[in-house]
Write a protein that holds these residues in place. Structure first.
Motif, PDB file in Angstrom:
ATOM      1  N   ARG A   8      37.868  56.320 113.180  1.00  0.00           N
ATOM      2  CA  ARG A   8      37.841  56.847 111.821  1.00  0.00           C
ATOM      3  C   ARG A   8      36.670  56.205 111.071  1.00  0.00           C
ATOM      4  O   ARG A   8      36.596  54.985 110.971  1.00  0.00           O
ATOM      5  N   PRO A   9      35.716  56.994 110.563  1.00  0.00           N
ATOM      6  CA  PRO A   9      34.574  56.407 109.849  1.00  0.00           C
ATOM      7  C   PRO A   9      35.019  55.759 108.542  1.00  0.00           C
ATOM      8  O   PRO A   9      35.987  56.181 107.915  1.00  0.00           O
ATOM      9  N   ARG A  10      34.296  54.708 108.154  1.00  0.00           N
ATOM     10  CA  ARG A  10      34.618  53.973 106.934  1.00  0.00           C
ATOM     11  C   ARG A  10      33.416  53.976 106.006  1.00  0.00           C
ATOM     12  O   ARG A  10      32.270  53.914 106.444  1.00  0.00           O
ATOM     13  N   TYR A  11      33.719  54.005 104.718  1.00  0.00           N
ATOM     14  CA  TYR A  11      32.666  53.875 103.718  1.00  0.00           C
ATOM     15  C   TYR A  11      32.163  52.441 103.719  1.00  0.00           C
ATOM     16  O   TYR A  11      32.890  51.517 104.060  1.00  0.00           O
ATOM     17  N   PHE A  12      30.909  52.251 103.336  1.00  0.00           N
ATOM     18  CA  PHE A  12      30.325  50.922 103.210  1.00  0.00           C
ATOM     19  C   PHE A  12      30.025  50.719 101.732  1.00  0.00           C
ATOM     20  O   PHE A  12      29.065  51.280 101.208  1.00  0.00           O
ATOM     21  N   ASP A  13      30.881  49.970 101.062  1.00  0.00           N
ATOM     22  CA  ASP A  13      30.771  49.801  99.614  1.00  0.00           C
ATOM     23  C   ASP A  13      29.997  48.538  99.281  1.00  0.00           C
ATOM     24  O   ASP A  13      30.479  47.426  99.498  1.00  0.00           O
ATOM     25  N   ILE A  14      28.791  48.719  98.772  1.00  0.00           N
ATOM     26  CA  ILE A  14      27.988  47.604  98.298  1.00  0.00           C
ATOM     27  C   ILE A  14      27.439  47.951  96.923  1.00  0.00           C
ATOM     28  O   ILE A  14      27.365  49.108  96.539  1.00  0.00           O
ATOM     29  N   VAL A  15      27.045  46.911  96.225  1.00  0.00           N
ATOM     30  CA  VAL A  15      26.453  47.080  94.904  1.00  0.00           C
ATOM     31  C   VAL A  15      25.045  47.628  95.092  1.00  0.00           C
ATOM     32  O   VAL A  15      24.296  47.173  95.962  1.00  0.00           O
ATOM     33  N   GLU A  16      24.683  48.607  94.304  1.00  0.00           N
ATOM     34  CA  GLU A  16      23.345  49.196  94.393  1.00  0.00           C
ATOM     35  C   GLU A  16      22.307  48.191  93.899  1.00  0.00           C
ATOM     36  O   GLU A  16      22.398  47.714  92.767  1.00  0.00           O
ATOM     37  N   PRO A  17      21.328  47.846  94.718  1.00  0.00           N
ATOM     38  CA  PRO A  17      20.283  46.934  94.250  1.00  0.00           C
ATOM     39  C   PRO A  17      19.354  47.623  93.250  1.00  0.00           C
ATOM     40  O   PRO A  17      18.987  48.775  93.433  1.00  0.00           O
ATOM     41  N   VAL A  18      19.019  46.911  92.195  1.00  0.00           N
ATOM     42  CA  VAL A  18      18.089  47.416  91.190  1.00  0.00           C
ATOM     43  C   VAL A  18      16.788  46.643  91.364  1.00  0.00           C
ATOM     44  O   VAL A  18      16.763  45.428  91.174  1.00  0.00           O
ATOM     45  N   MET A  19      15.753  47.334  91.736  1.00  0.00           N
ATOM     46  CA  MET A  19      14.476  46.701  92.027  1.00  0.00           C
ATOM     47  C   MET A  19      13.430  47.135  91.008  1.00  0.00           C
ATOM     48  O   MET A  19      13.499  48.240  90.473  1.00  0.00           O
ATOM     49  N   PRO A  20      12.447  46.265  90.751  1.00  0.00           N
ATOM     50  CA  PRO A  20      11.381  46.653  89.816  1.00  0.00           C
ATOM     51  C   PRO A  20      10.541  47.776  90.407  1.00  0.00           C
ATOM     52  O   PRO A  20      10.464  47.926  91.619  1.00  0.00           O
ATOM     53  N   PRO A  21       9.908  48.563  89.546  1.00  0.00           N
ATOM     54  CA  PRO A  21       9.072  49.661  90.065  1.00  0.00           C
ATOM     55  C   PRO A  21       7.819  49.102  90.730  1.00  0.00           C
ATOM     56  O   PRO A  21       7.295  48.056  90.348  1.00  0.00           O
ATOM     57  N   LEU A  22       7.369  49.800  91.730  1.00  0.00           N
ATOM     58  CA  LEU A  22       6.115  49.440  92.391  1.00  0.00           C
ATOM     59  C   LEU A  22       4.957  49.961  91.558  1.00  0.00           C
ATOM     60  O   LEU A  22       5.058  51.035  90.962  1.00  0.00           O
ATOM     61  N   PRO A  23       3.851  49.209  91.511  1.00  0.00           N
ATOM     62  CA  PRO A  23       2.702  49.723  90.753  1.00  0.00           C
ATOM     63  C   PRO A  23       2.145  50.965  91.437  1.00  0.00           C
ATOM     64  O   PRO A  23       2.102  51.045  92.657  1.00  0.00           O
ATOM     65  N   SER A  24       1.760  51.922  90.636  1.00  0.00           N
ATOM     66  CA  SER A  24       1.198  53.143  91.207  1.00  0.00           C
ATOM     67  C   SER A  24      -0.215  52.855  91.691  1.00  0.00           C
ATOM     68  O   SER A  24      -0.923  52.023  91.128  1.00  0.00           O
TER      69      SER A  24
END
Length: 175
Positions: free
Chosen positions: A144-160
């Motif tokens: 039975r597949p299981r969800y993988f619950d982790i906190v979403e990482p918030v990263m700074p934007p990359l310079p264009s």
């Protein structure tokens, strides 16, 4: 005589439907397992990149969290990854630094891989809930597949990237 032919046709249609359903259940479970492996590899890349950044910043806590995420057992993996994410949110990353850039890119890939994994697990669980699938035990060999619950990482934007100089720009031609 016609009723025998009708029964044979109905049996053929039903068996074709069962074959199609079994193949669909197997395919969605295989895709969910593949997405789980892809998510795992992206998490390992992120932890390795975090360990490199921790060495550059000389952050003992970040390095310890990265090592724990790399060495975690499967049942401890979610909490280790959540600890690493919390440590990463407290670190100021310079997007120009190549190690920090690799960490930012790998963290974004983790988010994408987790979304794909979540969608495929949902599809597999939905396929498992069908009455015919449950009665015939079609997903038998797949766990039975299981969800993988982790906190979403918030990263700074990359310079264009810097725009190309006018001399290197492609001329526009009239059509």
């Amino acid at each position: 005589m016609w009723w025998v032919l009708g029964v044979v046709v109905l049996a053929a249609i039903f068996s074709a439907y069962l074959g199609w359903t079994a193949q669909r259940v197997e395919r969605v479970h295989a895709r969910a397992q593949s997405a789980e492996r892809a998510l795992d590899s992206h998490l390992l890349r992120r932890a390795a990149a975090a360990a490199v950044v921790a060495e550059h910043l000389e952050s003992v806590e970040l390095y310890a969290a990265a090592r724990l995420a790399l060495d975690a057992e499967p049942d401890e993996r979610e909490s280790a990854e959540n600890d690493l994410t919390r440590q990463l949110q407290g670190v100021e990353l310079d997007p120009v630094d190549p190690a920090a850039r690799a960490l930012i890119v790998s963290s974004r890939r983790v988010v994408l891989a987790r979304q794909v994994h979540t969608d495929l697990v949902r599809d597999a669980l939905t396929a498992r809930q069908r009455k015919l699938v449950r009665v015939l035990r079609l997903p038998g060999r797949y766990p039975r597949p299981r969800y993988f619950d982790i906190v979403e990482p918030v990263m700074p934007p990359l310079p264009s990237p810097a725009p190309a100089p006018a001399s290197e720009a492609m001329p526009v031609q009239a059509v």
